[in-house]
Design a protein around this motif. Structure first.
Motif: not given
Length: 707
Positions: A15-22, A25-34
């Motif tokens: 669960a922790m790994f999945l959370f960290m992965l998500l 992914v969120g950070i990468v998406w935010k960077i891509f979005s910005l």
């Protein structure tokens, strides 16, 4: 139990790994979005407003002429900006904006003329809707008087914090005398920097300050109030040797000659003999539209074959080496001289040459053949000795002049010489040297043989406090470049050029000029071109007490006759025109007047005739009680402090006695009697061609001499 614990741990890790992965992914998406999706939007936002430290330029120092006249200074100019957000701060500011914006836009349109009022209205309204804190209304610069007027306009009259007006100060270089001395005074624009502005940029620039600025829309920067971190230090003032009047004379005289002959380019330098101070330096080049402008400093950088002006160092070298005498005979023959496959001719070869003449006449007539034959006699087989003399004359190394860059003359080492180099060099070929370098050599002859480095900037100052004195570091060689005996002989040659030689057309009765003409064929594509000439005249004046030296160069003059394109007809008259005007304005150069003749006591005992009306007016002005009693003309006599008046008869049919009258009074009398008048001289009439008492005949010519 243990299996449940282990399963629980594995679940939590996953669960922790999945959370960290998500999360990742969120950070990468935010960077891509910005950066990609919303990147342009945020970049525009960043460009529109952010704060950073920037340099604050110092006020540039002034440049002054020798009499303190301002040659270049920095004046404040202003760009007009506006803060639209001010109107949104409160109701009072909004009311100011709404009441005056239409009138303001009309005034902006009328003044700048680049947009109509509605365009200005739209531009301001758009910036206000975007809540921008600054827009540039127009990029044109306005002076302070215009700023004062604009501050009375609607909206603007309420100032920065209520009306939103912003005046961005910009220091702009200003030259009070316009384009005069443009290349010499210099400028700094874009990537080009020349003249004094460039060579003394370190002193003029001062020290930049530091401040906090806010970047606004359009890429402009606005200082943040109270954000100044380091105050800029103003630049030093540069005090030059240039004389405004002489500079003006030099430029106008050169321009007139260039236009007359359609020449490619030209330059003039005037130097003060004793000090080496440059009083004028002008350089003009023909432009594409057939006008002339200062685009290159030919005087300092324009190296070329100097031509016959180089015969002066050749003659001095021969006098120093072998005691060449002015009266030595030289056989120039028919004016043609051949060495190997090369031929040199005298300018009068079509008239049969000069024949056998003296060394003095060789110089006066600028005989190439005579100079070459003398050089081979005195330096043949010892060419290196001639080079040593040129080195002694400071003609082989750069001047280290204050205007940069400084160029070195091109004079080949003796090891590089061919069989013809010595004779050809002696008449000004196979060398390359600037006009300023040649003038400096001639100036040494005028300065009793003392070579002095030319200088154009004397000092830098802060107000009256001298920061650097360049006169102190000016090079002056106290040991003369030649003996006093040689100096006397060569000065006689230089004066002879104007008295009897190639420049006799510039001889005048008021003062003596000494100098040398120079005409050399232009070297183009490795070949000397017939009919294309580099003409020059270098000399000094007055010859018996030199105060100024001067070089005039006119390059590639054009005309119908080749003979009319030589230096005697092209460059020498420009020298004379400049010298005449300088002489006329410099009372110190004028000859001393006859002391007795102009002694007031002597003057008072002489006969003077004037109209009694004029005499009475003068007596009233000075409170003199004794005055002439009769009307008409009277003879004034003074002796032992008293005045006597004697009535002067003027019979209608007779020639009056005019001696002692002014020309004005004599013309009045004679023209009323029907005479035609010729006169010469100035002052009072001392003689008349028709004796007093003779019968007056109408239309008869009478001559008057004045002194």
């Amino acid at each position: 139990m243990s299996k449940n614990i282990k399963g629980d741990i594995v679940f939590r890790v996953r669960a922790m790994f999945l959370f960290m992965l998500l999360f990742a992914v969120g950070i990468v998406w935010k960077i891509f979005s910005l950066q990609v999706i919303d990147g342009e939007k945020w970049r525009k936002k960043a460009n529109q407003t952010y704060v950073k430290e920037r340099s604050v330029p110092a006020i540039r120092g002034n440049i002054y002429a020798d009499d303190g006249s301002l040659l270049a200074t920095s004046l404040p100019k202003y760009r007009l900006g506006f803060d639209p957000k001010v109107s949104l701060l409160n109701d009072k500011n909004l009311k100011i904006y709404e009441k005056g914006i239409d009138s303001l836009c009309i005034l902006l349109s009328n003044y700048y003329g680049d947009k109509d009022a509605e365009d200005y209205r739209t531009m301001i309204a758009t910036a206000r809707d975007k809540k921008l804190s600054y827009i540039l209304l127009n990029n044109d610069l306005v002076d302070y008087q215009t700023v004062k007027k604009m501050r009375r306009w609607p909206v603007f009259r309420y100032g920065k914090f209520k009306g939103g007006v912003v005046f961005e100060k910009v220091n702009v270089r200003y030259t009070p005398f316009g384009k005069m001395g443009y290349r010499t005074i210099g400028y700094k624009k874009d990537k080009e920097a020349v003249g004094i502005e460039n060579s003394f940029n370190t002193q003029l620039a001062g020290v930049e300050g530091k401040g906090i600025f806010e970047k606004m829309s359009g890429g402009s920067w606005r200082p943040v109030d109270g954000g100044e971190e380091a105050i800029p230090v103003a630049g030093l003032d540069v005090h030059t040797t240039l004389n405004v009047n002489i500079q003006d004379v030099a430029e106008s005289s050169l321009m007139k000659a260039l236009q007359q002959y359609g020449a490619e380019r030209g330059c003039v330098v005037v130097m003060e003999v004793a000090t080496g101070e440059i009083k004028a330096m002008t350089n003009l080049t023909r432009t594409a539209d057939m006008g002339y402008a200062e685009t290159f400093n030919h005087a300092v950088l324009g190296k070329t074959d100097p031509g016959s002006v180089f015969k002066l160092p050749s003659m001095i070298a021969m006098m120093e080496e072998g005691d060449l005498d002015n009266k030595e005979w030289v056989q120039t023959g028919d004016g043609i001289f051949k060495i190997g496959s090369s031929t040199m001719e005298d300018s009068n070869v079509k008239h049969g040459g000069h024949g056998t003449i003296t060394a003095q006449e060789v110089f006066e007539m600028s005989s190439n053949v005579g100079t070459m034959k003398l050089m081979l006699k005195y330096f043949g087989g010892k060419e290196s000795r001639y080079y040593d003399y040129l080195k002694k004359f400071h003609l082989t190394e750069p001047l280290n002049f204050q205007l940069k860059p400084d160029v070195a003359p091109t004079i080949k080492q003796p090891s590089q010489w061919s069989k013809i180099t010595l004779p050809w060099m002696s008449v000004g070929y196979e060398t390359s040297i600037t006009p300023l370098q040649m003038l400096t050599f001639y100036n040494a002859i005028a300065n009793n043989g003392v070579w002095i480095q030319p200088i154009i900037v004397k000092q830098t100052k802060i107000v009256d406090d001298v920061q650097e004195d360049f006169k102190a570091s000016q090079v002056k060689i106290d040991e003369p470049i030649c003996s006093e005996k040689t100096l006397m002989k060569v000065r006689k040659m230089l004066e002879g050029v104007v008295e009897r030689g190639t420049a006799k057309n510039i001889k005048n009765p008021l003062y003596k000029i000494a100098g040398k003409t120079g005409t050399s064929q232009k070297l183009i594509g490795g070949k000397y071109r017939e009919g294309m000439y580099y003409t020059s005249f270098i000399g000094y004046f007055p010859a018996d007490a030199p105060k100024y030296s001067c070089v005039v160069v006119i390059d590639n003059p054009r005309g119908v006759k080749k003979e009319a394109l030589y230096a005697a007809d092209v460059s020498a008259p420009v020298f004379k025109e400049i010298a005449d005007k300088i002489y006329a304005c410099d009372i110190q150069m004028h000859r001393l007047l006859d002391a007795r003749k102009y002694d007031p006591r002597y003057f008072a005992t002489q006969k003077h005739i004037a109209h009694t009306g004029d005499i009475k007016a003068i007596c009233d002005e000075f409170g003199i009680e004794k005055q002439p009693q009769e009307e008409g003309w009277a003879v004034i006599k003074g002796d032992n402090g008293s005045l006597e008046f004697e009535n002067q008869l003027n019979p209608k049919s007779k020639v009056p006695d005019l001696r002692g009258m002014t020309l004005r009074d004599a013309l009045y009398l004679l023209e009323n009697k029907g005479f035609r008048v010729n006169y010469k001289g100035a002052g009072k009439i001392i003689s008349q061609s028709i004796p007093p008492g003779s019968l007056a005949v109408r239309n008869r010519v009478i001559g008057l001499t004045l002194e």
